[in-house]
Design an enzyme around this catalytic site. Structure first.
Site, PDB file in Angstrom:
ATOM      1  N   ASN A 266      -3.293   6.176  -1.670  1.00 46.64           N
ATOM      2  CA  ASN A 266      -3.135   6.226  -0.213  1.00 46.64           C
ATOM      3  C   ASN A 266      -2.504   7.524   0.278  1.00 46.64           C
ATOM      4  OD1 ASN A 266      -4.429   3.891   0.532  1.00 46.64           O
ATOM      5  ND2 ASN A 266      -2.645   2.621   0.092  1.00 46.64           N
TER       6      ASN A 266
ATOM      7  N   HIS B  85      -0.822  -2.622  -7.213  1.00 47.85           N
ATOM      8  CA  HIS B  85      -1.620  -2.274  -6.025  1.00 47.85           C
ATOM      9  C   HIS B  85      -3.109  -2.407  -6.324  1.00 47.85           C
ATOM     10  CE1 HIS B  85      -2.771   0.973  -2.853  1.00 47.85           C
ATOM     11  NE2 HIS B  85      -2.886  -0.239  -2.367  1.00 47.85           N
TER      12      HIS B  85
ATOM     13  N   SER C 134       0.818  -1.213   0.000  1.00 48.19           N
ATOM     14  CA  SER C 134       0.000   0.000   0.000  1.00 48.19           C
ATOM     15  C   SER C 134       0.850   1.260   0.000  1.00 48.19           C
ATOM     16  CB  SER C 134      -0.860   0.048   1.263  1.00 48.19           C
ATOM     17  OG  SER C 134      -1.727  -1.041   1.326  1.00 48.19           O
TER      18      SER C 134
ATOM     19  N   GLU D  73      -3.309   0.144  -9.321  1.00 45.10           N
ATOM     20  CA  GLU D  73      -2.318   1.225  -9.402  1.00 45.10           C
ATOM     21  C   GLU D  73      -0.972   0.538  -9.635  1.00 45.10           C
ATOM     22  OE1 GLU D  73      -1.916   3.177  -5.522  1.00 45.10           O
ATOM     23  OE2 GLU D  73      -1.760   5.118  -6.512  1.00 45.10           O
TER      24      GLU D  73
HETATM   25  N1  CAA Z   1     -17.123 -10.434  -3.836  1.00 45.63           N
HETATM   26  C1  CAA Z   1     -18.143 -10.375  -4.723  1.00 45.63           C
HETATM   27  N2  CAA Z   1     -19.090  -9.418  -4.675  1.00 45.63           N
HETATM   28  C2  CAA Z   1     -19.013  -8.497  -3.691  1.00 45.63           C
HETATM   29  C3  CAA Z   1     -17.979  -8.504  -2.721  1.00 45.63           C
HETATM   30  C4  CAA Z   1     -17.012  -9.534  -2.829  1.00 45.63           C
HETATM   31  N3  CAA Z   1     -15.972  -9.627  -1.984  1.00 45.63           N
HETATM   32  N4  CAA Z   1     -18.162  -7.457  -1.884  1.00 45.63           N
HETATM   33  C5  CAA Z   1     -19.248  -6.806  -2.305  1.00 45.63           C
HETATM   34  N5  CAA Z   1     -19.763  -7.434  -3.399  1.00 45.63           N
HETATM   35  C6  CAA Z   1     -20.896  -7.006  -4.211  1.00 45.63           C
HETATM   36  C7  CAA Z   1     -22.249  -7.327  -3.593  1.00 45.63           C
HETATM   37  O1  CAA Z   1     -22.721  -8.601  -3.990  1.00 45.63           O
HETATM   38  C8  CAA Z   1     -23.130  -6.207  -4.125  1.00 45.63           C
HETATM   39  O2  CAA Z   1     -23.533  -6.472  -5.443  1.00 45.63           O
HETATM   40  P1  CAA Z   1     -24.946  -5.869  -6.002  1.00 45.63           P
HETATM   41  O3  CAA Z   1     -24.923  -4.396  -5.768  1.00 45.63           O
HETATM   42  O4  CAA Z   1     -24.906  -6.222  -7.462  1.00 45.63           O
HETATM   43  O5  CAA Z   1     -25.974  -6.598  -5.218  1.00 45.63           O
HETATM   44  C9  CAA Z   1     -22.168  -5.026  -4.227  1.00 45.63           C
HETATM   45  O6  CAA Z   1     -20.843  -5.571  -4.284  1.00 45.63           O
HETATM   46  C10 CAA Z   1     -22.308  -4.124  -3.038  1.00 45.63           C
HETATM   47  O7  CAA Z   1     -22.090  -4.899  -1.863  1.00 45.63           O
HETATM   48  P2  CAA Z   1     -23.002  -4.858  -0.556  1.00 45.63           P
HETATM   49  O8  CAA Z   1     -24.416  -4.576  -0.923  1.00 45.63           O
HETATM   50  O9  CAA Z   1     -22.705  -6.061   0.261  1.00 45.63           O
HETATM   51  O10 CAA Z   1     -22.422  -3.685   0.298  1.00 45.63           O
HETATM   52  P3  CAA Z   1     -22.130  -2.210  -0.096  1.00 45.63           P
HETATM   53  O11 CAA Z   1     -23.165  -1.658  -1.026  1.00 45.63           O
HETATM   54  O12 CAA Z   1     -21.853  -1.522   1.179  1.00 45.63           O
HETATM   55  O13 CAA Z   1     -20.763  -2.292  -0.933  1.00 45.63           O
HETATM   56  C11 CAA Z   1     -18.448  -2.112  -0.931  1.00 45.63           C
HETATM   57  C12 CAA Z   1     -19.636  -2.863  -0.383  1.00 45.63           C
HETATM   58  C13 CAA Z   1     -18.292  -2.423  -2.431  1.00 45.63           C
HETATM   59  C14 CAA Z   1     -17.226  -2.630  -0.187  1.00 45.63           C
HETATM   60  C15 CAA Z   1     -18.677  -0.573  -0.736  1.00 45.63           C
HETATM   61  O14 CAA Z   1     -19.040  -0.315   0.588  1.00 45.63           O
HETATM   62  C16 CAA Z   1     -17.464   0.246  -1.058  1.00 45.63           C
HETATM   63  O15 CAA Z   1     -17.163   0.518  -2.210  1.00 45.63           O
HETATM   64  N6  CAA Z   1     -16.741   0.681  -0.009  1.00 45.63           N
HETATM   65  C17 CAA Z   1     -15.501   1.425  -0.169  1.00 45.63           C
HETATM   66  C18 CAA Z   1     -14.398   0.488  -0.556  1.00 45.63           C
HETATM   67  C19 CAA Z   1     -13.096   1.203  -0.758  1.00 45.63           C
HETATM   68  O16 CAA Z   1     -12.954   2.407  -0.713  1.00 45.63           O
HETATM   69  N7  CAA Z   1     -12.052   0.390  -0.986  1.00 45.63           N
HETATM   70  C20 CAA Z   1     -10.711   0.892  -1.152  1.00 45.63           C
HETATM   71  C21 CAA Z   1     -10.017   0.932   0.178  1.00 45.63           C
HETATM   72  S1  CAA Z   1      -8.365   1.601   0.048  1.00 45.63           S
HETATM   73  C22 CAA Z   1      -7.470   0.310  -0.549  1.00 45.63           C
HETATM   74  O17 CAA Z   1      -7.950  -0.756  -0.826  1.00 45.63           O
HETATM   75  C23 CAA Z   1      -5.999   0.568  -0.745  1.00 45.63           C
HETATM   76  C24 CAA Z   1      -5.104   0.322   0.378  1.00 45.63           C
HETATM   77  O18 CAA Z   1      -3.917   0.107   0.100  1.00 45.63           O
HETATM   78  C25 CAA Z   1      -5.519   0.391   1.784  1.00 45.63           C
HETATM   79  P1  NAD Z   2      -4.215  -9.447   6.019  1.00 49.62           P
HETATM   80  O1  NAD Z   2      -3.749  -9.227   7.412  1.00 49.62           O
HETATM   81  O2  NAD Z   2      -5.660  -9.649   5.753  1.00 49.62           O
HETATM   82  O3  NAD Z   2      -3.434 -10.697   5.377  1.00 49.62           O
HETATM   83  C1  NAD Z   2      -2.035 -10.835   5.373  1.00 49.62           C
HETATM   84  C2  NAD Z   2      -1.732 -12.331   5.268  1.00 49.62           C
HETATM   85  O4  NAD Z   2      -0.321 -12.490   5.052  1.00 49.62           O
HETATM   86  C3  NAD Z   2      -2.074 -13.106   6.560  1.00 49.62           C
HETATM   87  O5  NAD Z   2      -2.922 -14.191   6.236  1.00 49.62           O
HETATM   88  C4  NAD Z   2      -0.712 -13.575   7.086  1.00 49.62           C
HETATM   89  O6  NAD Z   2      -0.769 -14.852   7.699  1.00 49.62           O
HETATM   90  C5  NAD Z   2       0.106 -13.617   5.807  1.00 49.62           C
HETATM   91  N1  NAD Z   2       1.557 -13.464   6.009  1.00 49.62           N
HETATM   92  C6  NAD Z   2       2.194 -12.549   6.784  1.00 49.62           C
HETATM   93  N2  NAD Z   2       3.529 -12.693   6.652  1.00 49.62           N
HETATM   94  C7  NAD Z   2       3.727 -13.725   5.780  1.00 49.62           C
HETATM   95  C8  NAD Z   2       4.883 -14.340   5.215  1.00 49.62           C
HETATM   96  N3  NAD Z   2       6.116 -13.934   5.525  1.00 49.62           N
HETATM   97  N4  NAD Z   2       4.712 -15.360   4.326  1.00 49.62           N
HETATM   98  C9  NAD Z   2       3.463 -15.807   3.996  1.00 49.62           C
HETATM   99  N5  NAD Z   2       2.337 -15.243   4.500  1.00 49.62           N
HETATM  100  C10 NAD Z   2       2.468 -14.227   5.367  1.00 49.62           C
HETATM  101  O7  NAD Z   2      -3.645  -8.220   5.183  1.00 49.62           O
HETATM  102  P2  NAD Z   2      -4.249  -7.562   3.854  1.00 49.62           P
HETATM  103  O8  NAD Z   2      -5.217  -6.517   4.232  1.00 49.62           O
HETATM  104  O9  NAD Z   2      -4.625  -8.623   2.900  1.00 49.62           O
HETATM  105  O10 NAD Z   2      -2.951  -6.795   3.310  1.00 49.62           O
HETATM  106  C11 NAD Z   2      -1.907  -7.486   2.660  1.00 49.62           C
HETATM  107  C12 NAD Z   2      -1.073  -6.501   1.857  1.00 49.62           C
HETATM  108  O11 NAD Z   2      -1.919  -5.828   0.917  1.00 49.62           O
HETATM  109  C13 NAD Z   2      -0.387  -5.414   2.674  1.00 49.62           C
HETATM  110  O12 NAD Z   2       0.836  -5.082   2.072  1.00 49.62           O
HETATM  111  C14 NAD Z   2      -1.375  -4.255   2.571  1.00 49.62           C
HETATM  112  O13 NAD Z   2      -0.780  -3.007   2.785  1.00 49.62           O
HETATM  113  C15 NAD Z   2      -1.832  -4.414   1.127  1.00 49.62           C
HETATM  114  N6  NAD Z   2      -3.150  -3.846   0.823  1.00 49.62           N
HETATM  115  C16 NAD Z   2      -4.150  -3.899   1.736  1.00 49.62           C
HETATM  116  C17 NAD Z   2      -5.389  -3.359   1.400  1.00 49.62           C
HETATM  117  C18 NAD Z   2      -6.542  -3.405   2.363  1.00 49.62           C
HETATM  118  O14 NAD Z   2      -7.523  -2.686   2.158  1.00 49.62           O
HETATM  119  N7  NAD Z   2      -6.491  -4.206   3.401  1.00 49.62           N
HETATM  120  C19 NAD Z   2      -5.588  -2.780   0.125  1.00 49.62           C
HETATM  121  C20 NAD Z   2      -4.531  -2.783  -0.789  1.00 49.62           C
HETATM  122  C21 NAD Z   2      -3.295  -3.294  -0.433  1.00 49.62           C
END
Ligand code: CAA
Ligand code: NAD
Length: 287
Positions: free
Chosen positions: A194, A144, A123, A156
Site C-alpha cells: 500500500n 495482510h 492495510s 504480507e
Molecule cells: N471467488 C472465487 N473466484 C473468483 C472471485 C472470488 N471472489 N473473484 C474472481 N474470481 C475468479 C473468476 O471466477 C475468474 O476465474 P476464471 O478466470 O478461471 O474464469 C477469475 O477470478 C477472474 O474473474 P472475473 O472474470 O470475474 O473478473 P476479472 O478477470 O476482472 O478478475 C479480479 C477479477 C481477479 C478481481 C481482477 O480484476 C484483479 O486482479 N483485479 C485487481 C485486484 C487487486 O489489485 N487487488 C489488490 C487490491 S489492494 C489490497 O487488497 C490491499 C489493501 O490493503 C487495500
Molecule cells: P468492509 O467495510 O467490507 O467490512 C468491515 C466489516 O467490519 C463490516 O461488516 C463492519 O460491520 C465490521 N465491523 C466494523 N467494526 C466492527 C467491530 N468493532 N466489531 C465487529 N465488526 C465490526 O471492510 P473491508 O474492505 O473488508 O476491510 C476490512 C479491513 O481489511 C480493514 O482494516 C482494511 O483496511 C483491510 N483490508 C482491506 C482490503 C480491501 O481491498 N478492501 C484489502 C486488504 C486489507
C-alpha cells in the site's frame, strides 16, 4: 502456542469484503471458523458471498462438491467476542480505524486463551501500536491479505516490535497452508504494497480532479498502457474509497510527506458516502 498445523480454530472478526474471503480460505484449509461481525446483515451477506465464491471454484473443478459442503459446514457465525474464546488464531478485519481496532484488541486479549495468536489484516496501521494495547504483544502480528482473498496469491506479514520468531514462523506456515506466497515487511505505515499502490490511486484522483482526462480514459490508460487488470479508479472502487482514504491518512501522518495528502475529490466522495462497489456508488456506479 499452536504451530501452523495445530491451528484448528480460527476466529475472523469483520465479515465484510476481506473477512468473508479470509473465513472462506481458513474453512477450505480445514479449520473450524468462527465469523463475527457487529452487523448481523454483514454476516448473512458474507455467507452468501462465501457460498458463491466456493461454487465458482467448484465450477472450475478446483473444489469437489464434498469439499464445498465441508467448507460451508466449518463456518459458524457468532455474535459476541466471547464466542472466540477457544480460537487458536484470531484474524481481525474490521474498519480501518486505529482506535476501534485497539478497543477490539483489548477485548480479545481478555477473552482469548493465553496461547492464541492475534492477527490484524490492517492495510496500514502500526502493528506495534495495536500490539501495545494488549498484554501479549509478542503474540500480535500483521497478516495482510489482498482483495479478493480467495484469488489473490499474496499475504504480507508484518512483525510488531515484540512479535516472536515462533509466532512469525507459525503465521508464515499457516499462510502457506492457505495456499499463499508470503512477503515480510517492517512495521512502517502502509507496509510494502500500500506504500506503493495508494500514491498511484491518489494520483489517479488528482488526474481526474484537475481535468487531465475522464475517469474512463485514466483507467483505460493504466489498464492497456501498463497491463494492470483494473484501472486505478476502478481498483479504488473495488477496494473501497473509505479504505483508500484511511490508508492515505495513515501514510500522510506517519511519513509526514505532503505527497501522501489525500486528493480532495477522494475525500469528498467518502464524505458523500460514495464508498465504491460495496455501496453501489463510488467513482463509477454499479447497477
Ligand atoms: N471467488 C472465487 N473466484 C473468483 C472471485 C472470488 N471472489 N473473484 C474472481 N474470481 C475468479 C473468476 O471466477 C475468474 O476465474 P476464471 O478466470 O478461471 O474464469 C477469475 O477470478 C477472474 O474473474 P472475473 O472474470 O470475474 O473478473 P476479472 O478477470 O476482472 O478478475 C479480479 C477479477 C481477479 C478481481 C481482477 O480484476 C484483479 O486482479 N483485479 C485487481 C485486484 C487487486 O489489485 N487487488 C489488490 C487490491 S489492494 C489490497 O487488497 C490491499 C489493501 O490493503 C487495500
Ligand atoms: P468492509 O467495510 O467490507 O467490512 C468491515 C466489516 O467490519 C463490516 O461488516 C463492519 O460491520 C465490521 N465491523 C466494523 N467494526 C466492527 C467491530 N468493532 N466489531 C465487529 N465488526 C465490526 O471492510 P473491508 O474492505 O473488508 O476491510 C476490512 C479491513 O481489511 C480493514 O482494516 C482494511 O483496511 C483491510 N483490508 C482491506 C482490503 C480491501 O481491498 N478492501 C484489502 C486488504 C486489507
Amino acid at each position: 502456542m499452536a504451530t501452523a498445523s495445530e491451528i484448528a480454530a480460527v476466529g475472523v472478526i469483520g465479515a465484510g469484503q476481506m473477512g468473508s474471503g479470509i473465513a472462506q480460505l481458513a474453512a477450505a484449509a480445514g479449520c473450524a471458523v468462527l465469523l463475527l461481525d457487529a452487523d448481523p446483515t454483514a454476516l448473512s451477506r458474507a455467507v452468501a458471498s462465501i457460498s458463491a465464491s466456493l461454487l465458482r471454484l467448484a465450477a472450475k473443478g478446483q473444489l469437489s462438491q464434498a469439499a464445498y459442503e465441508d467448507s460451508i459446514k466449518r463456518i459458524r457465525c457468532v455474535s459476541t467476542v466471547q464466542d472466540l474464546r477457544d480460537a487458536d488464531l484470531v484474524i481481525e478485519a474490521i474498519v480501518e480505524n486505529e482506535d476501534v481496532k485497539k478497543k477490539l484488541f483489548v477485548e480479545l486479549d481478555k477473552i482469548t486463551k493465553s496461547s492464541a495468536i492475534l492477527a490484524s489484516n490492517t492495510s496500514s496501521i502500526s502493528i506495534t501500536r495495536l500490539a501495545s494495547s494488549t498484554k501479549r504483544p509478542s503474540q500480535v502480528i500483521g497478516m495482510h491479505f489482498f482483495n479478493p482473498p480467495p484469488i489473490m496469491k499474496l499475504i504480507e506479514i508484518i512483525r510488531g516490535a515484540d512479535t516472536t520468531d515462533e509466532v512469525f514462523a507459525a503465521v508464515k506456515s499457516f499462510s502457506e497452508r492457505l495456499g499463499k506466497s508470503v512477503i515480510c515487511s517492517q512495521d512502517y505505515p502502509g507496509f510494502i504494497v500500500n506504500r506503493i499502490l495508494m500514491p498511484m490511486i491518489n494520483e489517479a484522483f488528482w488526474a481526474l480532479y484537475t481535468g487531465v482526462a475522464t475517469k474512463e480514459h485514466i483507467d483505460t490508460g493504466m489498464k492497456l498502457g501498463t497491463n494492470h487488470p483494473m484501472g486505478p479508479l476502478q481498483l479504488a472502487d473495488f477496494i473501497g474509497l473509505d479504505v483508500c482514504l484511511s490508508v492515505l491518512r495513515v501514510l500522510h501522518s506517519g511519513l509526514g510527506d505532503n505527497k501522501y495528502s489525500p486528493c480532495p475529490l477522494l475525500v469528498q466522495y467518502v464524505d458523500a458516502g460514495r464508498l465504491g462497489k460495496k455501496r453501489g456508488l463510488g467513482v463509477y456506479s454499479y447497477g
